[in-house]
Design a protein around this motif. Structure first.
Motif: not given
Length: 222
Positions: A165-188
Motif C-alpha cells: 500500500g506504499k508507492v511512488r507515482l509521478a510522470d517519471k520515477v527512477e527504475r524500480g519494482s512494485i507488487p502486482r497487488a499495489d498496481v491493482a490498488a492504484i488502478v482502483l
C-alpha cells in the motif's frame, strides 16, 4: 465504484484487480478468452465473460461492457509470445477496448501500461522487447486521443510480493519494482478519483500511501 470490467482478467495484475475490487464491494466482470480460466475468475469474486480480443469486433466486446462504470485494460500477450502477438494483444486489444467502451457508453478507462515506453530504444534492442514497448506506447497514444476519461498507469518491474500500500507515482520515477497487488490498488484508486483523469503516471514502491502518492503527483503538475 460499482461495476468494473477487466480486460485481461486472468493475467496476474488482472486477477489482483478482480480480487481487490470484489473485496471492496464492487461487481466485477473478468473478460477472458480461455474458458478453462473461468473458475479462477469466479474464485476471485468475478463474473466471467468470454471474448477473444484478438478476433472480436468492437461491437461484440461492447455488448459485454454495457452497464459498467469503468473498464480496465490490463491484457498482455505474455513473455513467451512473439512479435506478432505484441501487436494484436498489447496494442490491438487496447484499441479494441477503447473503441468498445465508446460504443457501450463507458467513458472511464484505466490502462495498465509499462514504465519507460516513451523512451527511445537502442538499435540493438531485442525484437520481441522492442515490439512490446512499441505496442504499449502506441496503445497509450491511442487511448489519449480517444476522447474517453482515461488514466494510464505505467508500473516498474512487477513482483508477486505482498502489497504494502506504499508507492511512488509521478510522470517519471527512477527504475524500480512494485507488487502486482499495489498496481491493482492504484488502478482502483484511480477509478475512484476523477482527479486522475487525463494523467499518465509511472509507479513503483515508495514511501507514501496511494492516496498521498496521488496527491503528490497532482501537486507536482499543479
Amino acid at each position: 465504484m460499482t461495476r468494473i470490467a477487466v480486460i485481461g482478467a486472468h493475467g496476474l495484475v488482472g486477477q489482483n484487480i478482480i480480487n481487490l475490487a470484489y473485496s471492496r464491494g464492487a461487481d466485477v466482470t473478468g473478460v477472458i478468452r480461455n474458458a478453462d480460466h473461468g473458475e479462477d475468475i469466479v474464485r476471485l469474486g468475478g463474473e466471467v465473460t468470454l471474448v477473444d480480443i484478438e478476433s472480436a469486433s468492437a461491437e461484440e466486446l461492447a455488448e459485454h461492457l454495457r452497464g459498467a462504470d469503468a473498464v480496465v485494460f490490463s491484457a498482455g500477450a505474455g513473455p513467451n509470445s512473439g512479435v506478432a502477438r505484441k501487436r494484436t494483444v498489447d496494442f490491438g486489444g487496447a484499441v479494441l477496448t477503447a473503441d468498445a467502451a465508446k460504443i457501450a457508453g463507458v467513458n472511464r478507462v484505466v490502462q495498465v501500461s509499462a514504465m519507460g515506453v516513451d523512451e527511445p530504444l537502442p538499435a540493438d534492442t531485442d525484437e520481441v522487447w522492442a515490439a512490446y514497448v512499441e505496442a504499449k506506447r502506441d496503445a497509450d497514444l491511442y487511448l489519449k486521443a480517444s476522447g474517453l476519461d482515461w488514466t494510464i498507469i505505467r508500473p516498474g518491474g512487477l513482483t508477486n510480493d505482498e502489497g504494502t500500500g506504499k508507492v511512488r507515482l509521478a510522470d517519471k520515477v527512477e527504475r524500480g519494482s512494485i507488487p502486482r497487488a499495489d498496481v491493482a490498488a492504484i488502478v482502483l484508486a484511480a477509478i475512484d478519483d476523477d482527479r486522475t483523469i487525463g494523467r499518465t503516471w509511472e509507479a513503483i514502491s515508495g514511501p507514501d500511501t496511494i492516496e498521498d502518492a496521488i496527491d503528490a503527483a497532482l501537486a507536482a503538475i499543479a
